[in-house]
Design a protein around this motif. Structure first.
Motif, mmCIF file in Angstrom:
data_model
loop_
_atom_site.group_PDB
_atom_site.id
_atom_site.type_symbol
_atom_site.label_atom_id
_atom_site.label_comp_id
_atom_site.label_asym_id
_atom_site.label_seq_id
_atom_site.Cartn_x
_atom_site.Cartn_y
_atom_site.Cartn_z
ATOM 1 N N HIS A 157 34.985 42.318 34.102
ATOM 2 C CA HIS A 157 34.335 41.016 34.268
ATOM 3 C C HIS A 157 35.229 40.057 35.050
ATOM 4 N N ARG A 165 34.930 38.512 39.053
ATOM 5 C CA ARG A 165 35.015 37.079 39.386
ATOM 6 C C ARG A 165 36.112 36.818 40.425
ATOM 7 N N SER A 191 23.603 50.075 37.835
ATOM 8 C CA SER A 191 22.656 49.091 38.374
ATOM 9 C C SER A 191 22.394 47.949 37.398
ATOM 10 N N LYS A 218 25.725 45.767 38.456
ATOM 11 C CA LYS A 218 25.165 44.976 39.553
ATOM 12 C C LYS A 218 24.381 43.765 39.060
ATOM 13 N N GLU A 219 23.505 43.974 38.086
ATOM 14 C CA GLU A 219 22.614 42.896 37.669
ATOM 15 C C GLU A 219 23.284 41.928 36.696
ATOM 16 N N GLU A 220 23.804 42.452 35.585
ATOM 17 C CA GLU A 220 24.383 41.568 34.565
ATOM 18 C C GLU A 220 25.720 40.969 34.989
ATOM 19 N N ASN A 228 26.870 40.875 38.157
ATOM 20 C CA ASN A 228 26.784 40.328 39.517
ATOM 21 C C ASN A 228 27.845 40.890 40.468
ATOM 22 N N PHE A 229 28.144 42.161 40.321
ATOM 23 C CA PHE A 229 29.104 42.779 41.236
ATOM 24 C C PHE A 229 28.422 43.080 42.556
ATOM 25 N N ASP A 230 29.013 42.621 43.650
ATOM 26 C CA ASP A 230 28.411 42.775 44.971
ATOM 27 C C ASP A 230 29.334 43.552 45.920
ATOM 28 N N HIS A 272 27.518 46.944 51.643
ATOM 29 C CA HIS A 272 28.705 46.781 50.803
ATOM 30 C C HIS A 272 29.930 47.435 51.443
#
Length: 528
Positions: free
Chosen positions: A215, A219, A251, A255-257, A259-261, A331
């Motif tokens: 996490h 960030r 996913s 990715k969703e929860e 927010n890894f891009d 990516h």
């Protein structure tokens, strides 16, 4: 949000070229093999991973990476596992650093930054641009066979602090980083290189412990995250489905929860944790549909080609949506742009193994050596005693490690400093015959016993040897943990020191500090 340059590049690419960007492959040899040439020229491979089998020295690596880049239309990411400690692909004359747990034992996160920066500069000098590190697993299971000292600590906040500094150093040196092994395998009792482990944690524990460093690194802008071949009962959607193949893990969660891009890159799809159930090429398309952006196949050319051709057919017939493919390529290209590859920065000159770099490494090693127990004041006695040294013949315990053989650095320095030493080299799992011979020799030996252990806390044969030493020489034995520090607190161990790895630098720092009467500064970064 991708740049205009990246979006325009994607628009200009064929589907085959796009698929090349979502594969990362290994090959045999220290020069470009026919197979890797085919993958780059004919299949548009966009990413290459190097291992010790590909490495001789700085000049050769630079020549190799340059020749590979010349084959590619779009610059390649050139990756390597340069974690430090027991997983070190770039050895002498490169600057060799202790591993994560040793670095955390110094108590100074800035040492992780210096490690990352120095590694990055030396990597870029030979054309390497992606370090598949740091390991951010929280090692709160002492019996974990695959992580141990590769972890910074059993405290997720400590892991995060050191990992963040390490990545900051990599980025300053224009090298991409990769946090592994998502969602954390510090609580795994099996080695995924051989079989698929199971982690039976609650979701609450995963969030508080294993996922905490990920996490924070998301960030901080970590470039890539590597999911692991481990089944998580609280996360994976079906039994014995590893995170590498799980839509819920890659996913939904990452990715969703979270927010890894960045780039989700698989671990090698030819590890036992996958191939005991699937071929690497079959795992590749399944992993891609589940959310992976880059698929790693390190060994078998036929499996690499089959993965390419299968993905091409699946895109052609709509089984892989073009937007899923474009998103993955976006990516990958964004990561390449971030470290200057799209600007043509393939080599960034820097001195390898400079005096300054070696001093940084040497000082970190010295700060890491940890005195755990000293009930009999043996340290003060060694320089005036005879020494009986017990040392392992082979020091690599799992597949990811590089082995080191020959006379130990401890023995060499004892001889150099004119301290009488008798040595006995044992198997990585000491045999009955070896234990019996040691017992006979020690019955007539008058001096101090230095026993250098490799995860004795979890290997029955080592436990038996230590029991014999406890009976014969209970007050004259000093245990030196060459790997996991948990050995230092085993029942009956009265005197112990943790080195966290078996490198010559760590051995040298330890025995030199003992002989010279220097104070040990390291602190255990684990509680067990």
């Amino acid at each position: 949000m991708a740049s205009e340059r990246v979006e325009n590049l994607i628009k200009s690419m064929s589907n085959e070229e796009k698929i090349g960007q979502v594969m990362i492959c290994g090959f045999d040899g220290t020069r470009p093999s026919d197979q890797i040439k085919i993958l780059i020229r004919d299949y548009h491979l966009g990413n290459v991973v190097l291992f010790r089998r590909n490495i001789e020295g700085p000049y050769q690596i630079k020549k190799l990476t340059t020749e590979l880049q010349q084959l590619s239309k779009i610059p390649l990411t050139m990756a390597v596992d340069q974690e430090g400690g027991i997983v070190t692909r770039l050895t002498d004359p490169f600057t060799i650093f202790p591993g994560n747990m040793a670095t955390a034992a110094t108590g100074d996160p800035h040492n992780a930054y210096l490690t990352g920066l120095t590694m990055a500069k030396e990597m870029r000098a030979v054309g390497l641009n992606w370090n598949l590190a740091p390991v951010v697993d929280v090692n709160d299971l002492p019996e974990n066979p695959g992580i141990g000292v590769r972890s910074y600590s059993d405290d997720p906040k400590v892991v995060t602090r050191y990992a963040s500094e390490f990545v900051m150093g990599l980025h300053e040196g224009q090298v991409a980083g990769c946090a592994k092994h998502f969602p954390g395998k510090g609580h795994s009792a099996k080695d995924a290189h051989l079989e698929m482990p199971v982690v039976d944690r609650t979701m609450d524990d995963l969030m508080k412990i294993d996922l905490f460093p990920f996490h924070e690194l998301v960030r901080d802008g970590i470039d890539a995250i590597m999911p692991t071949h481990v089944y998580y009962t609280a996360l994976c959607e079906s039994e014995n489905l590893p995170a590498t193949l799980s839509h819920s893990v890659m996913s939904d969660l990452l990715k969703e929860e979270m927010n890894f891009d960045g780039v989700i890159v698989t671990d090698d799809l030819e590890m036992g944790g996958i191939t005991n159930n699937l071929k690497g090429s079959d795992a590749a398309w399944r992993s891609f549909l589940a959310g992976a952006d880059m698929l790693m196949i390190c060994h078998t050319f036929d499996e690499q080609v089959k993965a390419f051709t299968t993905l091409i057919q699946m895109v052609k017939f709509g089984e892989i949506p073009i937007e899923r493919l474009n998103d993955a390529v976006r990516h990958v290209l964004t990561m390449k742009e971030k470290i200057g590859l799209l600007d043509g920065k393939l080599i960034i000159d820097s001195e390898i193994g400079s005096k300054e770099n070696l001093e940084i490494s040497k000082e970190i090693v010295k700060q890491s050596v940890t005195l755990v127990r000293n009930e009999d004041d043996l340290l003060e006695k060694i320089k005036d005693s005879k020494v009986f040294l017990i040392f392992p013949k082979d020091v690599a315990l799992v597949k990811v490690e590089e082995n080191q053989e020959g006379i130990s650095e401890i023995e060499r320095i004892l001889n150099e400093r004119k301290i009488p030493v008798e040595s006995f080299y044992v198997s990585s799992k000491p045999t009955e015959a070896e234990i019996d011979e040691i017992s006979k020799k020690l019955n007539t030996f008058d001096g101090i016993v230095l026993v250098c252990t490799l995860n004795a806390h979890m290997i029955p044969e080592w436990k038996k040897l230590l029991h014999v030493l406890k009976v014969i020489k209970p007050f004259e034995t000093l245990l030196v943990a060459l790997r996991n520090p948990y050995d230092c607190k085993m029942n009956g161990v009265r005197n112990s020191i943790a080195l966290y790895n078996y490198s010559k630098a760590s051995q040298s720092a330890f025995i030199t500090m003992v002989i010279d009467g220097e104070k040990f500064m390291g602190k255990l970064p684990v509680r067990s």
